[in-house]
Design a protein around this motif. Structure first.
Motif, short mmCIF file in Angstrom:
data_model
loop_
_atom_site.label_atom_id
_atom_site.label_comp_id
_atom_site.label_asym_id
_atom_site.label_seq_id
_atom_site.Cartn_x
_atom_site.Cartn_y
_atom_site.Cartn_z
N HIS A 255 2.64 6.04 -2.06
CA HIS A 255 3.03 4.38 -1.78
C HIS A 255 4.24 4.82 -3.01
O HIS A 255 4.29 3.46 -1.79
N LYS A 261 4.19 1.19 4.24
CA LYS A 261 3.54 -0.27 4.50
C LYS A 261 3.47 -0.42 5.72
O LYS A 261 2.77 -1.33 5.95
N ALA A 266 -2.53 1.21 4.88
CA ALA A 266 -1.67 0.27 3.13
C ALA A 266 -2.30 -1.34 3.98
O ALA A 266 -1.73 -2.09 3.52
N PHE A 279 0.07 -3.85 -1.23
CA PHE A 279 0.50 -2.60 -1.27
C PHE A 279 1.64 -1.87 -1.71
O PHE A 279 2.02 -1.54 -3.10
N GLN A 280 2.77 -3.25 -1.45
CA GLN A 280 3.50 -2.70 -2.21
C GLN A 280 4.36 -3.88 -2.29
O GLN A 280 4.01 -5.26 -1.67
#
Length: 314
Positions: A255, A261, A266, A279-280
């Protein structure tokens, strides 16, 4: 093509294993929802939901005073306190003790559909080659591409059938347990900008199932590719399920890297955008769809290359 798809569907639904898996999914949904109803289904009846939210906010406020609390945990409790406060201020009943609590919770059981579909898919191409029944298909005038596509379509239809079954059973069971009241209850949530918004409960539920359905399609495609590469059904199923669980674990470790990503796992959970927690930072629904589309094409290309060039003499 239609006859080939019908033939593949006949193979799927004639197997005892298929109906055992469908029965297991239905039984699991019933069991989980009944247990949850028995444990907390009667807590928030009438105006009791207000006292419950107030008590939760009091407990979470005490937790926030802990100096060693992690940033993610602190953010979570702050958001929950804000959401509960909105419920109290606007006099909007929480979903606790209503059918929506169970129905929304059942959406998390999509992993069962993925696993059960992988089991069926993993035994498709690999099983045909190991048993030799693939020869009965290849002697037909249909090309290998049509045979491959018909198998793929039949598995997608099977996955969608399980998805619909999960939704129907969940609504019926929770409606019977909690009653079919509060049908117009809105879903109160916090968006990515930190603003509290009200959403239509039914519409949000359908979005959740549809986005989870895209995730299921991706896992079916991956399992189909793996099944095309193996002659052993057990190995095909094992590798597919292993990739499903290992992928999520690996994403937790990766992560902190920005390039993570672009990895498949992801982006498979598109419901992260409904919750406003990608996720990001910087990831969008459009970005994930593009990434999934690339993986989708690559997986199907590999399946096509392997299947059309595979030797059936063994």
């Amino acid at each position: 093509m239609v006859n080939l798809v019908l033939n593949e569907n006949m193979k799927i639904y004639r197997r005892v294993r298929t109906w055992i898996l469908v029965g297991l999914m239905a039984a699991f949904v019933l069991f989980v929802n009944i247990i949850e109803w028995h444990s907390d289904g009667k807590k928030a009846q009438g105006e009791g939901w207000r006292q419950e939210l107030q008590q939760k906010n009091k407990q979470w406020s005490e937790i926030l005073k802990q100096p060693n609390l992690g940033d993610d945990d602190r953010k979570f409790y702050q958001e929950q306190i804000a959401l509960n406060g909105y419920h109290l201020e606007q006099n909007i009943r929480s979903t606790d003790g209503t059918m929506w609590d169970g129905v929304n919770g059942s959406a998390n059981m999509m992993i069962l559909i993925t696993i059960f579909t992988i089991i069926i898919v993993g035994d498709s191409v690999a099983g045909e080659f190991s048993s030799g029944t693939i020869k009965l298909l290849l002697i037909r005038p249909a090309s290998r591409v049509k045979i491959l596509v018909s198998k793929y379509i039949s598995f997608l239809l099977f996955g969608m059938l399980l998805l619909l079954t999960l939704f129907v059973i969940s609504v019926l069971v929770n409606g019977i347990l909690y009653g079919f009241g509060y049908m117009d209850l809105p879903l109160v949530s916090m968006n990515a900008d930190g603003q509290i918004v009200e959403k239509n409960m039914v519409l949000n539920l359908w979005k959740t199932y549809m986005l989870n359905g895209i995730s299921t399609v991706m896992y079916i495609t991956m399992a189909f590719m793996i099944s095309s590469a193996f002659r052993s059904s057990a190995m095909a199923i094992g590798f597919s399920i292993g990739a499903l669980f290992a992928g999520n674990i690996v994403m937790g470790a990766l992560h902190r890297f920005d390039w993570s990503k672009y990895l498949l796992f992801a982006n498979t959970d598109l419901t992260q955008y409904l919750a406003g927690h990608p996720f990001q930072d910087g990831m969008t629904l459009s970005f994930s769809i593009v990434v999934l589309a690339v993986y989708f094409l690559v997986f199907n290309l590999i399946s096509w290359l392997i299947f059309t060039r595979r030797d059936v003499a063994a």
